[in-house]
Design an enzyme around this catalytic site. Structure first.
Site, PDB file in Angstrom:
ATOM      1  N   ARG A  34       0.865  -1.193   0.000  1.00 18.07           N
ATOM      2  CA  ARG A  34       0.000   0.000   0.000  1.00 18.07           C
ATOM      3  C   ARG A  34       0.894   1.233   0.000  1.00 18.07           C
ATOM      4  NH1 ARG A  34      -3.250  -0.382   5.708  1.00 18.07           N
ATOM      5  NH2 ARG A  34      -3.498  -2.520   4.970  1.00 18.07           N
TER       6      ARG A  34
ATOM      7  N   ASP B  24       0.119  -5.850   9.579  1.00 17.65           N
ATOM      8  CA  ASP B  24      -0.939  -6.723  10.124  1.00 17.65           C
ATOM      9  C   ASP B  24      -1.832  -7.253   9.010  1.00 17.65           C
ATOM     10  OD1 ASP B  24      -0.008  -6.322  12.640  1.00 17.65           O
ATOM     11  OD2 ASP B  24      -1.468  -4.779  13.194  1.00 17.65           O
ATOM     12  N   GLU B  25      -1.936  -6.464   7.935  1.00 15.18           N
ATOM     13  CA  GLU B  25      -2.811  -6.871   6.823  1.00 15.18           C
ATOM     14  C   GLU B  25      -2.010  -7.360   5.615  1.00 15.18           C
ATOM     15  OE1 GLU B  25      -5.551  -3.598   6.285  1.00 15.18           O
ATOM     16  OE2 GLU B  25      -5.945  -3.565   8.438  1.00 15.18           O
ATOM     17  N   CYS B  26      -0.759  -7.781   5.875  1.00 16.43           N
ATOM     18  CA  CYS B  26       0.112  -8.410   4.858  1.00 16.43           C
ATOM     19  C   CYS B  26       0.557  -7.491   3.726  1.00 16.43           C
ATOM     20  CB  CYS B  26      -0.541  -9.667   4.273  1.00 16.43           C
ATOM     21  SG  CYS B  26      -0.878 -10.894   5.536  1.00 16.43           S
TER      22      CYS B  26
END
Length: 346
Positions: free
Chosen positions: A239, A283-285
C-alpha cells in the site's frame, strides 16, 4: 532457501554456445569454472551468481591471464572486485579471512541489500557496478550503477556484466581524443562484443526481461531502482505511503536541519505517524509499505534515520522471507561507512 539457486525462467534467457539456428540443438554453455570455486563464491555470499559472472571472468582471463581482476584497469579504469576477489583467491592471502564479512565487502554507503558490487571504477565518485536482485533466492534482474559520492541513485545498465561494461566502454570512447587510447578501447570493444555475441548475451541497456520487471515495480523509491514485492489479485502486498517522495524528502530535510533536539523530535512526528501506518499494513500483509519507508530513509543517508531504518527494514525483509537481506541491512547499518569498504584491505 537462502543461497539456493534461483530458477531460470524458460524463454532462452541463458547464453547459447553453438552457432545454430535450431534452438532445440543449442546448448546452454557453462563457463569453465570449477564447481568447487563456484560453491566457494556462493557459500561466502549466500547468493547464486548468474553464468555471465563466470563467463566475464574467463573473458578477463583471456585479456590478462596473470591478473584478470586488473585486465580492464589500464584501459577503462575498472577493477573486478567483490565475488571476483574469491575467484582471484584474494581472500586466501588475507590472514583473518575467517572473520571476513562478505555481506559488507565492497558495500558502498548507499548500496541496498539488493545490490552486490562486482566492479569498481573512479574512486573520486565511488563509481561501481553491481548485480541487483529483488530477492536473495533469485538471480539478478540487471546490473546497476551507482556513484556513492554523488547520490543514492541506481541506474540499470543491461541484464549482464558484458552489457554493463560495453555501455561504459561506449561512453568512454565518446569522451577521449587520444588516438592510441581509442585504438586500445576499440580492440577491447571488438573482443567483448564478439564474446557476448558467441555466448548469446544481449548488449542492450534495457532488455525485454528488464521491461517485464518494470511492470512489477510497485514503487520507485529514492534510489530509483524500484521495489518488487508479491501482490496478489486482491491487491494485498503493498500500500502506498501517505506522503509523496517530494514530501517525504522535505520531512527528512527538516529533521536533518533542525536547530535543536527538541525541534528534531517535533519534525519526526510525520515519520512516527507513518510507522504506525506501517504496523497496520504489516498486520494486513501489505509488507511493501514498510520496505518502501525504510528504504527511503536508508537512501536519504543521514545517521538520524539509521535507528528507524533499522526497525523497519529487517522486519519487512523477514516478513517477505528475504532473510539474508535483513541480515545484510542490520550489519550495514551497524557499520555504515563512506570509506573502508574493501573487507580484504589490510
Amino acid at each position: 532457501m537462502v543461497g539456493g539457486g534461483g530458477k531460470r525462467r524458460p524463454g532462452g534467457e541463458g547464453p547459447q554456445c553453438e552457432k545454430t539456428t535450431d534452438v532445440k540443438k543449442s546448448k546452454f554453455c557453462e563457463a569453465d569454472v570449477s564447481s568447487d570455486l563456484r560453491k566457494e563464491v556462493e557459500n561466502h555470499y549466500k547468493l547464486s551468481l548468474p553464468e555471465d559472472f563466470y563467463h566475464f571472468w574467463k573473458f578477463c582471463e583471456e585479456l590478462d591471464p596473470e591478473k584478470p581482476s586488473d585486465s580492464l584497469s589500464a584501459s577503462l579504469g575498472l577493477q573486478l572486485v567483490g565475488p571476483y576477489d574469491i575467484l582471484a583467491g584474494k581472500h586466501k592471502t588475507k590472514k583473518k579471512s575467517t572473520g571476513l564479512n562478505f555481506n559488507l565487502h565492497w558495500r558502498f554507503y548507499y548500496d541496498p541489500p539488493e545490490f552486490q558490487t562486482i566492479i569498481i571504477g573512479d574512486n573520486k565518485t565511488q563509481y561501481h557496478m553491481g548485480y541487483f536482485r529483488d530477492s536473495p533466492d533469485e538471480f539478478p534482474v540487471y546490473v546497476g550503477i551507482n556513484e556513492a559520492k554523488k547520490n543514492c541513485i541506481i541506474v540499470p545498465n543491461g541484464d549482464n556484466v558484458f552489457a554493463a561494461v560495453k555501455l561504459f566502454l561506449t561512453k568512454k570512447l565518446r569522451e577521449i581524443t587520444d588516438k592510441k587510447k581509442i585504438n586500445l578501447l576499440k580492440n577491447i570493444d571488438e573482443k567483448l562484443t564478439e564474446a557476448a555475441r558467441e555466448l548469446g548475451y544481449s548488449l542492450e541497456q534495457r532488455t525485454v526481461k528488464m521491461k517485464q520487471r518494470d511492470k512489477k515495480v510497485v514503487t520507485k523509491t529514492f534510489h530509483g531502482a524500484g521495489l518488487v514485492v508479491p501482490v496478489d489479485k486482491n491487491d494485498v502486498g503493498y500500500r502506498e505511503l501517505p506522503e509523496t517522495d517530494a514530501d517525504l524528502k522535505r520531512i527528512c530535510k527538516t529533521i536533518v536541519e533542525a536547530a535543536s533536539d527538541e525541534e528534531r523530535l517535533k519534525a519526526f512526528a510525520p515519520i512516527q505517524e507513518m510507522m504506525t501506518f506501517v504496523q497496520f499494513a504489516n498486520d494486513e500483509c501489505d509488507y511493501g509499505m514498510g520496505l518502501e519507508l525504510g528504504m527511503d530513509l536508508f537512501c536519504y543517508g543521514s545517521h538520524y534515520f539509521h535507528k528507524v531504518a533499522g526497525q523497519l527494514l529487517p522486519l519487512a525483509y523477514n516478513l517477505l522471507k528475504r532473510n539474508l537481506f535483513a541480515e545484510i541491512i542490520e550489519e550495514h547499518l551497524a557499520n555504515r561507512s563512506q570509506e573502508n569498504i574493501d573487507q580484504l584491505a589490510a
